[in-house]
Design an enzyme around this catalytic site. Structure first.
Site, PDB file in Angstrom:
ATOM      1  N   PHE A   1     -37.168  11.015  11.529  1.00 17.57           N
ATOM      2  CA  PHE A   1     -36.181  10.592  12.527  1.00 17.57           C
ATOM      3  C   PHE A   1     -34.951  11.455  12.329  1.00 17.57           C
ATOM      4  CE2 PHE A   1     -32.300   8.606  13.797  1.00 17.57           C
ATOM      5  CZ  PHE A   1     -32.577   7.885  14.951  1.00 17.57           C
ATOM      6  N   GLU A   2     -34.579  12.171  13.365  1.00 13.55           N
ATOM      7  CA  GLU A   2     -33.336  12.948  13.357  1.00 13.55           C
ATOM      8  C   GLU A   2     -32.735  12.919  14.754  1.00 13.55           C
ATOM      9  OE1 GLU A   2     -33.952  16.678  10.275  1.00 13.55           O
ATOM     10  OE2 GLU A   2     -34.609  16.946  12.347  1.00 13.55           O
ATOM     11  N   ILE A   3     -31.436  12.770  14.812  1.00 14.49           N
ATOM     12  CA  ILE A   3     -30.689  13.091  16.026  1.00 14.49           C
ATOM     13  C   ILE A   3     -29.671  14.126  15.597  1.00 14.49           C
ATOM     14  CG2 ILE A   3     -29.181  12.255  17.859  1.00 14.49           C
ATOM     15  CD1 ILE A   3     -30.462   9.534  17.626  1.00 14.49           C
TER      16      ILE A   3
ATOM     17  N   ARG B   1     -35.529  13.764  17.410  1.00 13.90           N
ATOM     18  CA  ARG B   1     -36.883  14.033  16.937  1.00 13.90           C
ATOM     19  C   ARG B   1     -37.687  12.732  16.858  1.00 13.90           C
ATOM     20  NH1 ARG B   1     -38.352  17.086  11.189  1.00 13.90           N
ATOM     21  NH2 ARG B   1     -40.429  16.206  10.891  1.00 13.90           N
TER      22      ARG B   1
ATOM     23  N   HIS C   1     -33.224  20.381   5.401  1.00 10.74           N
ATOM     24  CA  HIS C   1     -32.237  19.940   6.401  1.00 10.74           C
ATOM     25  C   HIS C   1     -31.100  19.163   5.754  1.00 10.74           C
ATOM     26  CE1 HIS C   1     -34.523  20.116  10.518  1.00 10.74           C
ATOM     27  NE2 HIS C   1     -34.389  21.291   9.944  1.00 10.74           N
TER      28      HIS C   1
END
Length: 381
Positions: free
Chosen positions: A280-282, A197, A317
């Site tokens: 920020f997400e992976i 993201r 999340h």
């Protein structure tokens, strides 16, 4: 009998005829023998700045493929509006320069309105990778009809009076709900397993010469972050009550080797407000699509807290990852220098040098008083 003069005229006529025929039938010949070209060759070129000659092709370095020779089944995901274009360009250019020029992962852009041609053109100029633009279904974006608008309006008014950030915004709530429970269901993401993201106006400080998406896939990680911090309690007053209600009704869905200690200091009785900053997400799309998280989101959504309060996708999340994944499936990307105002993660020591990072190592949020990284570290103590 033809005189020498007649021979000369005949030959000249044949040459001129052939010249015109070749000029029309062979484009390169026409350019090479044009009057302007001939005048440049014999009379010198028209004066012009040197930069107009361009850089000779043999100075360019050919692009190289992914060093690993393989890629994860993954994509970048950007939720953006047309008005975010300049911020998106800034973020995407850094992603390309720091990482994706080498790895060539595709991009998926999502918007509740159609993207303009200007938006598409400027984005596609930045990368050689595949880019897709998608429209968010209205039922996944806008406030559901079953929400009590009178109650929701009163909640927004109360938050504005208390100066809660985004307290009066319905679009912000739409975004939080969509990111919490719908982005991974979009048809353009159906073919992918992992995502990274990216948001407008963020900064990536370091070169990245390995593939974090491939790392996630090979090591079976489900969630990656760079910054963790405390949520504003005023935005989620009843969220943990709903979480406990879900846990009590679905104890079989909770992972035994979970990360509960990251989000609670008393075994789940209360929420300590820690969350991973989700701009920020992976992550693993199949984790969100799975039974546990799907039931969890649907349960929360029915409570209406995205609109009666201001539940964010970051705590939703984070709580989901902490409850339904193994703690070692949650990964801190210590080597990815990243900033989303006002906080930043700047790699330290050898990682800073290895990544050729340009952030100031002393400006690092990791262990500031408002950071939750110590709680993540303690999961493995």
């Amino acid at each position: 009998m033809m005189t020498p003069m007649r021979y000369a005229v005949l030959v000249l006529g044949i040459i001129i005829s052939l010249h015109f025929i070749l000029s029309f039938s062979h484009e390169d010949y026409g350019r090479a023998t044009s009057l302007s070209r001939l005048s440049e060759q014999f009379g010198g070129s028209k004066p012009h700045p040197p930069y107009q000659d361009g850089v000779p092709e043999d100075y360019y370095v050919p692009s190289t493929p992914s060093p690993q020779g393989r890629r994860a089944n993954a994509t970048f995901v950007l939720l953006a509006r047309n008005g975010d274009l300049n911020g998106v360009v800034m973020s995407m250019k850094q992603v390309e320069d720091r990482f994706n020029k080498e790895f060539q992962y595709p991009y998926v852009f999502l918007n509740e309105e159609p993207f303009t041609e200007e938006f598409k053109d400027r984005i596609q100029t930045l990368t050689d990778a595949k880019v897709e633009f998608g429209l968010i279904p209205k039922e996944q974006w806008y406030q559901p009809a079953w929400i009590d608008e009178e109650r929701a309006t009163a909640a927004r008014k109360d938050m504005m009076e208390k100066n809660v950030i985004y307290g009066g915004s319905v679009p912000y709530r739409n975004m939080c709900r969509f990111n919490s429970g719908f982005f991974y269901r979009h048809e353009l993401l159906a073919k992918y397993k992992y995502y990274w993201r990216v948001e407008p106006d963020v900064t990536f400080f370091c070169d990245l010469h390995y593939d974090p998406l491939l790392l996630m896939q090979d090591q079976k990680k489900v969630y990656g972050f760079t910054i963790s911090l405390y949520e504003y309690p005023a935005t989620i007053p009843t969220l943990w009550d709903a979480v406990k209600e879900f846990i009590n009704s679905n104890p079989d869905l909770v992972e035994p080797d979970n990360a509960m200690r990251f989000i609670s200091d008393d075994g789940g009785e209360t929420y300590n407000n820690c969350h991973f900053w989700s701009n920020f997400e992976i992550g693993d799309l199949d984790f969100w699509r799975g039974e546990a998280y799907s039931k969890f989101f649907d349960f929360l959504d029915e409570k209406g807290g995205f609109y009666y309060e201001r539940w964010g996708d970051a705590p939703v999340h984070s709580i989901g990852a902490a409850l339904f994944a193994k703690k070692d499936q949650i990964h801190f990307f210590n080597d990815i220098g990243y900033r989303h105002n006002p906080f930043q993660h700047c790699p330290q020591g050898e990682l800073h040098k290895k990544g050729k990072c340009w952030c100031n190592p002393s400006e690092n949020f990791d262990y500031e008083w408002y950071s939750c990284l110590k709680r993540y570290d303690n999961l493995f103590a």
